[in-house]
Each structure stands twice: as structure tokens, then as C-alpha cells.
Design an enzyme around this catalytic site. Structure first.
Site, PDB file in Angstrom:
ATOM      1  N   ASP A 243       3.119   1.540  -0.866  1.00 41.04           N
ATOM      2  CA  ASP A 243       4.066   0.709  -1.620  1.00 41.04           C
ATOM      3  C   ASP A 243       5.169   0.203  -0.691  1.00 41.04           C
ATOM      4  O   ASP A 243       5.562  -0.971  -0.743  1.00 41.04           O
ATOM      5  CB  ASP A 243       4.707   1.496  -2.778  1.00 41.04           C
TER       6      ASP A 243
ATOM      7  N   LYS B 223       3.296  16.532   6.262  1.00 41.63           N
ATOM      8  CA  LYS B 223       4.601  17.161   6.072  1.00 41.63           C
ATOM      9  C   LYS B 223       4.394  18.611   6.469  1.00 41.63           C
ATOM     10  O   LYS B 223       4.636  19.541   5.686  1.00 41.63           O
ATOM     11  CB  LYS B 223       5.024  16.973   4.601  1.00 41.63           C
TER      12      LYS B 223
ATOM     13  N   ASP C 278       8.548  11.846   5.845  1.00 39.54           N
ATOM     14  CA  ASP C 278       9.905  11.322   5.625  1.00 39.54           C
ATOM     15  C   ASP C 278      10.354  10.466   6.815  1.00 39.54           C
ATOM     16  O   ASP C 278      10.842   9.344   6.651  1.00 39.54           O
ATOM     17  CB  ASP C 278      10.893  12.468   5.321  1.00 39.54           C
TER      18      ASP C 278
ATOM     19  N   TYR D 151      -4.201  14.607  -5.581  1.00 45.23           N
ATOM     20  CA  TYR D 151      -4.867  13.974  -6.722  1.00 45.23           C
ATOM     21  C   TYR D 151      -6.165  14.702  -7.088  1.00 45.23           C
ATOM     22  O   TYR D 151      -7.033  14.129  -7.727  1.00 45.23           O
ATOM     23  CB  TYR D 151      -5.231  12.519  -6.401  1.00 45.23           C
TER      24      TYR D 151
ATOM     25  N   ASP E  89      -0.108   6.943  -0.878  1.00 38.10           N
ATOM     26  CA  ASP E  89       0.232   6.160  -2.069  1.00 38.10           C
ATOM     27  C   ASP E  89       1.661   5.631  -1.929  1.00 38.10           C
ATOM     28  O   ASP E  89       1.927   4.442  -2.131  1.00 38.10           O
ATOM     29  CB  ASP E  89       0.104   7.042  -3.310  1.00 38.10           C
TER      30      ASP E  89
END
Ligand code: IPM
Ligand code: MG
Length: 357
Positions: A250, A189, A222, A138, A246
């Protein structure tokens, strides 16, 4: 008695409904406690302001906000204005300008709210996600060239700095250390993204040396979704990049029953600027104006705000009232109830007024 100045920015969609509910609850708390003084000023910034003036907030908006102790924020986003315009014009602008680099997202299964996970008990899912909130994916670094031509190119560069990663890592280890389980999971990752995220792993190991009592492990993002779903009790505090967190937050909200209860705090840990408190859910235009938005996330984030202001007792009383109401089954439709925003809010106010919380 110190008075705290709060800037309320309800903004778009269901923002005004849930922030309005939150302000009513805060005012009930002030009356009940006697030693809490909040001076609230409400700003009409957001998409309606954009339609009138071409900007989401006035040019001196940030200067105005600087004078406040905290910002209580609703949601931004409107169907007729591009999302990147509304977000970068207000919410992300405030986060970046005030260097609110630590985004704190607690997740719990509140009493009376069911997790979609089979057999999961409330004590199996009690997490704090710490999201890096100033750089990473971001950072706003990138551009487009040759617009509209077949050779058009766009870059979206994720920025990771040693200073930025170190400070969020220290913050996350600190949160992990303050919680009973003293357990931190560092998400990356770094198998596929071999520069910035390999540096994350290295800095995590360096910072860990200063927190010898915190147990920590590493997960690829993942595989993390699988662990959150199948072994939620194996997690406590989680730190991840801006975009990874982010997405994971969720998932966390859904696993705890609804994104409608999930709060978030955009914190400047150095307290140079006001921090900003908001529900995670967005403007939710599909239900705006219907009076059924879940106000629990905005109550919970108000509790985060009180805690940040150094008022842990007021925060605890507010959350005790909220959990009493959810536990009594007074819930909005997103969490399986039939109550309206107003009914949930009235019930929380009632619990604050009479309870010996
Ligand atoms: C969140 C939201 C925002 C984000 C959007 C609205 C830009 O999804 O707070 O999680 O991605 O930061
Ligand atoms: Mg999100």
C-alpha cells in the site's frame, strides 16, 4: 492457435467497472493482434451472490475454476457484510485452495503520474514486491474462546514453515535475478519476532547461496518504510511476509502516485492451478457506480496475466498503450485528472488499435 480460458470474477463495488474496462481492452487486443484468443467466462460471485444464497460462491466453485487457465478478479467487500466473511468466502479461499503462494506486486511511477515524493524521478522507483501469500499472518490459524466474557481470549497465529519460506525465497531470488539490477531486500521483524522471522533470515541466507549473482540485504519492516520513502532508488526486488508485504505494498502504491494503478498477481509457480490477477485496490464503495474508478490497475494486472500465460508480446503492447494514455494526461481523478473510467478505457483501446506499439 491456442485459446486461453479466463474466468472473470468482477464481484463487488468498483470491481465490475474496472473488470468490464479490462475485458474491453483485452478484446481490442485480440482484434489487433490476430494471434491471441481468449475465451472469457464471467461469474456473478461475490456479495450479491451471498445476499441471495448465503455463500460468496457455489460449493463447486473451486472445481469450476480449476478448468481455467487464469482468473481475472475485481474486488470483494460490501458495507453490509463483515469483511472477513466476504474475503475468506471468495478471494482468500481461492488463493489458499489453489496454493497461489507467490503474490507479485510491481510498482512503478507511470508516465504522466506524479509521485508525492519531492524530487523523485520515474527511474528512482521501480520495484517488485514479492509477498508470501499462503501462510504467515494469513494462515487462518487461531480461534476464540469464552466469547463475550471478560476472560474471552483470541489467538491469531502466524505460521511459518520451512517449505513455505524456502519456496517464496527461491521465487523472490529468481525474480531479482531476472531483473537488471539483481538486487533483493529481505524484510522481516526478526529483532522482535524471534522464531518464524529468524527462520526467514536463515533460509534467505541458505537460498542466497544458489543465486550468487544476486546481491541481497535485510531490513526490518519498520525501517523499511523509511527507506522506501527516503531512498527509493536503493531498492529493486523486495520479499516479505504476507502481512508485512500487504502493508508495504500500500505504501509502495501511494509513493508511486496512487493505489488505483497498482496491480497484483497471485501465482501458483508450479502451475498446478490457475493463477489469479487483480487490482490491489479494494471494492471502494465510496466511488462505486460513479464511473470514475481508475481502470489502470486492472489493465496492468491483465498484462501480468498475459505474461503468465506465456504471451509477453501481448502484455508489452497492452502496457505500451496504457503508458501512452497516462503519459498523454488522460487520467482519472485519483491521479489528478478529470477523465472517467470509460474515457481512459476508450483511449487505451484507441492506442491499441492504431498504434505501432
Ligand atoms: C490486498 C488487500 C487484501 C489483503 C485484503 C482485501 C484482504 O489488502 O490485496 O493487499 O490484505 O490481502
Ligand atoms: Mg492490502
Amino acid at each position: 492457435m491456442k485459446e486461453y480460458a479466463i474466468a472473470a470474477i468482477p464481484a463487488d463495488g468498483i470491481g465490475p467497472e474496472v473488470i468490464g474496462a479490462g475485458l474491453r481492452v483485452l478484446s481490442a487486443l485480440e482484434q489487433r493482434l490476430g494471434d491471441l484468443r481468449l475465451r472469457i467466462e464471467t461469474f456473478d460471485w461475490g456479495s450479491a451472490h451471498y445476499r441471495r444464497h448465503g455463500v460468496m460462491m457455489p460449493a463447486d466453485g473451486l472445481d469450476t475454476l480449476k478448468r481455467f487457465d487464469a482468473i481475472y478478479f475485481g474486488a470483494v467487500g460490501a458495507p453490509d457484510i463483515p469483511d472477513d466473511v466476504t474475503l475468506w468466502g471468495l478471494r482468500l479461499r481461492i488463493c489458499q485452495a489453489f496454493d497461489q503462494y507467490a503474490n507479485v506486486r510491481p510498482t512503478k511511477i507511470l508516465p504522466g503520474i506524479a509521485s508525492p515524493l519531492r524530487g523523485v524521478r520515474a527511474e528512482d522507483l521501480d520495484w517488485v514486491i514479492v509477498r508470501e501469500n499462503s501462510e504467515g499472518e494469513y494462515a487462518g490459524h487461531g480461534g476464540r474462546a469464552h466469547r463475550g466474557l471478560p476472560e474471552e481470549i483470541a489467538t491469531e497465529v502466524a505460521i511459518f514453515t520451512r517449505a513455505g519460506v524456502t519456496r517464496i525465497m527461491r521465487y523472490a531470488f529468481g525474480i531479482a535475478q531476472s531483473r537488471p539490477r539483481k538486487l533483493l531486500t529481505v524484510v522481516t521483524k526478526s529483532n522482535a519476532q524471534r522464531y518464524g522471522l529468524v527462520m526467514w533470515d536463515e533460509i534467505a541466507a541458505e537460498v542466497a547461496r544458489d543465486f550468487p549473482d544476486v546481491a541481497w540485504d535485510r531490513m526490518l519492516v519498520d525501517a523499511m518504510t523509511v527507506r522506501m520513502t527516503l531512498r527509493p532508488q536503493s531498492l529493486d526486488t523486495i520479499v516479505a511476509t504476507n502481512l508485512h508485504a500487504d502493508i508495504l505494498s500500500d505504501l509502495a502504491g501511494a509513493l508511486a502516485g496512487s493505489i488505483g494503478v497498482a496491480p497484483t498477481a497471485n501465482i501458483d509457480p508450479e502451475r498446478r492451478f490457475p493463477s489469479m490477477f487483480e487490482p490491489i485496490h479494494g471494492s471502494a464503495f465510496d466511488i462505486a457506480g460513479k464511473g470514475i474508478a481508475n481502470p489502470v490497475a486492472s489493465f496492468w494486472t491483465a498484462a501480468q496475466m498475459l505474461e503468465h500465460l506465456g504471451l509477453p508480446e501481448a502484455a508489452a503492447r497492452l502496457m505500451a498503450a496504457v503508458t501512452r494514455v497516462t503519459g498523454a494526461g488522460i487520467l482519472t481523478p485519483d491521479v489528478g485528472g478529470t477523465a472517467t473510467t470509460e474515457q481512459v478505457t476508450d483511449a487505451v483501446i484507441d492506442a491499441i488499435r492504431k498504434a505501432n506499439l
